[in-house]
Enzyme design. Structure first.
Site, PDB file in Angstrom:
ATOM      1  N   CYS A   1       0.820  -1.080  -0.032  1.00  0.00           N
ATOM      2  CA  CYS A   1       0.087   0.209  -0.223  1.00  0.00           C
ATOM      3  C   CYS A   1       0.805   1.240  -0.086  1.00  0.00           C
ATOM      4  O   CYS A   1       2.007   1.155   0.518  1.00  0.00           O
ATOM      5  CB  CYS A   1      -0.930  -0.074   1.273  1.00  0.00           C
ATOM      6  SG  CYS A   1      -1.804   1.306   1.336  1.00  0.00           S
TER       7      CYS A   1
ATOM      8  N   SER B   1       0.726   4.096   1.590  1.00  0.00           N
ATOM      9  CA  SER B   1       0.945   4.675   3.066  1.00  0.00           C
ATOM     10  C   SER B   1       2.307   4.158   3.478  1.00  0.00           C
ATOM     11  O   SER B   1       3.058   5.161   4.127  1.00  0.00           O
ATOM     12  CB  SER B   1      -0.094   4.228   3.990  1.00  0.00           C
ATOM     13  OG  SER B   1      -1.349   4.804   3.456  1.00  0.00           O
TER      14      SER B   1
ATOM     15  N   HIS C   1       4.957   6.248   1.727  1.00  0.00           N
ATOM     16  CA  HIS C   1       5.324   7.634   2.553  1.00  0.00           C
ATOM     17  C   HIS C   1       6.196   7.493   3.677  1.00  0.00           C
ATOM     18  O   HIS C   1       6.839   8.279   3.871  1.00  0.00           O
ATOM     19  CB  HIS C   1       3.641   7.957   2.981  1.00  0.00           C
ATOM     20  CG  HIS C   1       2.889   8.608   1.750  1.00  0.00           C
ATOM     21  ND1 HIS C   1       3.380   9.334   0.884  1.00  0.00           N
ATOM     22  CD2 HIS C   1       1.593   8.433   1.444  1.00  0.00           C
ATOM     23  CE1 HIS C   1       2.451   9.562   0.069  1.00  0.00           C
ATOM     24  NE2 HIS C   1       1.267   9.157   0.352  1.00  0.00           N
TER      25      HIS C   1
ATOM     26  N   HIS D   1       0.579  -2.801   6.873  1.00  0.00           N
ATOM     27  CA  HIS D   1      -0.715  -2.650   7.549  1.00  0.00           C
ATOM     28  C   HIS D   1      -2.016  -3.192   6.864  1.00  0.00           C
ATOM     29  O   HIS D   1      -3.057  -3.026   7.302  1.00  0.00           O
ATOM     30  CB  HIS D   1      -0.925  -1.164   7.886  1.00  0.00           C
ATOM     31  CG  HIS D   1      -1.139  -0.213   6.573  1.00  0.00           C
ATOM     32  ND1 HIS D   1      -0.199   0.073   5.657  1.00  0.00           N
ATOM     33  CD2 HIS D   1      -2.260  -0.107   5.820  1.00  0.00           C
ATOM     34  CE1 HIS D   1      -0.620   0.754   4.524  1.00  0.00           C
ATOM     35  NE2 HIS D   1      -1.911   0.599   4.720  1.00  0.00           N
TER      36      HIS D   1
ATOM     37  N   CYS E   1      -7.479  -3.002   3.850  1.00  0.00           N
ATOM     38  CA  CYS E   1      -7.178  -1.337   3.842  1.00  0.00           C
ATOM     39  C   CYS E   1      -7.682  -0.989   2.695  1.00  0.00           C
ATOM     40  O   CYS E   1      -8.596  -0.348   2.483  1.00  0.00           O
ATOM     41  CB  CYS E   1      -5.717  -1.216   3.878  1.00  0.00           C
ATOM     42  SG  CYS E   1      -5.248   0.454   3.597  1.00  0.00           S
TER      43      CYS E   1
HETATM   44 CU    CU Z   1      -3.404   1.138   3.235  1.00  0.00          CU
END
Ligand code: CU
Length: 367
Positions: A40, A42, A45, A61, A168
């Site tokens: 993902c 995130s 980042h 996550h 997610c």
């Molecule tokens: Cu995510």
């Protein structure tokens, strides 16, 4: 026990595959043998340092796996159960949990920013040094330990690599449409950014019965994918101002709902500018911690526009994810099409560069 895991030692670095020690689950904790960890944005980042997280940490996550063993007092799941770890822990009792807004629970915030479990310690060690958890999940580890309240049991017959995406990408995207914006049939929707979460906003809008679903992206391949998830129109932002293109498609009116799934002030502003009167701009993308967005304030009053955001599908995942599984079984939720590639954990850095280049839509690493 020993576990292979992808560890981030510092912002701006690559993930390193290490053999870490995973301790036994404590009271109210569950040890999961992960089958798949979702790749993902995130986490990217965090790797780049745009988003802060306590380090060194095992990232990831999103994922799915099988319960290996449980600590004292655990009653929701047992060894052998198929589960999804949830990246927003919720206590189940506070004001927000009681209102069905589990993502806003303070317990989830605490675990996210401390990098530790609820008792203030971690279950990971490397050469005797503490390694942090990420969002209480750390799915880029063959074994991880998660609080029982952040574990959702799922049916055994859903392939785990696909189930991982529910934790997610799917719930964040579909939930932003159904629970946060509450898109109604016949309305018009624009979606800025049609990556792994964005296509789930698109399919959420299709599920909600939106009439026009306008996908906005810079990559033609992403726009094509968005169409297969239900987009009725595609706007390539490299062909000119996407706001004007959206106004053209809607006869000058603008859209009832826009979703920003990029995480940039520029696209957030565009998502606001393309609204019709009383339109709602829903921010879903994660910006760098320090980013700000500015809008012409008068339109909030004169046009009654709304600018707001949605975290983790604005819902109680333990109620919503089983519904998504039912939709998948009925053939109404595209999950198989979402997973475009699987990588062994050793190739996780490649998986992230493929995510960035747009070569994959959503991928998972396996162990
Ligand atoms: Cu995510």
């Amino acid at each position: 026990m020993k576990s292979r895991a992808a560890v981030l030692f510092g912002a701006g670095q690559k993930l390193e595959i290490r053999e870490v020690d995973v301790q036994d689950p404590g009271v109210g904790e569950v040890r999961i043998q992960m089958a798949a960890g979702g790749v993902c944005h995130s986490d990217l980042h965090v790797m780049k340092g745009d988003l802060k997280a306590p380090l060194p940490a095992i990232l990831g996550h999103e994922g799915a796996g099988i319960v290996a063993d449980v600590g004292a007092g655990v009653t929701d799941v047992k060894s052998g159960d198929h589960v999804i770890p949830l990246w927003r822990l919720s206590c189940g009792e506070c004001e927000y949990c009681s209102a069905g807004r589990a993502a806003l629970c303070a317990a989830g915030t605490e675990i996210r920013w401390s990098g530790r479990l609820l008792d203030g310690t971690t279950r990971f060690k490397l050469d005797g040094q503490e390694i942090k958890h990420f969002a209480g999940v750390s799915s880029f580890s063959n074994y991880t330990v998660v609080p029982e309240k952040a574990v959702l049991k799922i049916p055994d017959d859903i392939p785990l690599e696909r189930a991982a995406l529910l934790g997610c990408a799917v719930i964040t995207g579909v939930g932003a449409v159904i629970n946060a914006a509450e898109v109604r049939p016949g309305r018009t929707v624009a979606v800025f950014g049609t990556g792994g979460v964005g296509v789930n906003v698109v399919q959420g809008a299709a599920l909600a019965g939106a009439e026009k679903i306008i996908a906005v992206d810079l990559m033609e391949s992403r726009l094509e994918q968005a169409k297969s998830f239900g987009a009725t129109h595609a706007v390539n932002a490299s062909d000119g101002d996407p706001v004007e293109q959206i106004r053209d498609i809607t006869g000058g009116r603008g859209v009832d709902y826009s979703f920003e799934v990029v995480g940039l002030p520029l696209t957030m502003r565009q998502a606001y500018d393309c609204l019709a009167k009383r339109g709602v701009a829903m921010l879903v993308g994660i910006t760098p911690t320090t980013a700000e967005v500015s809008i012409p304030s008068l339109s909030l009053v004169y046009e009654e526009r709304v600018l707001t955001g949605s975290l983790y599908g604005s819902t109680a995942p333990k109620i919503e994810i089983p519904r998504l599984i039912d939709l998948y079984r009925a053939g109404n939720l595209k999950l198989d099409e979402l997973l475009t590639r699987t990588y062994p954990i050793e190739e996780i850095n490649q998986a992230y560069s493929d995510l960035e280049s747009g070569a994959t839509l959503r991928s998972v690493v396996t162990f």
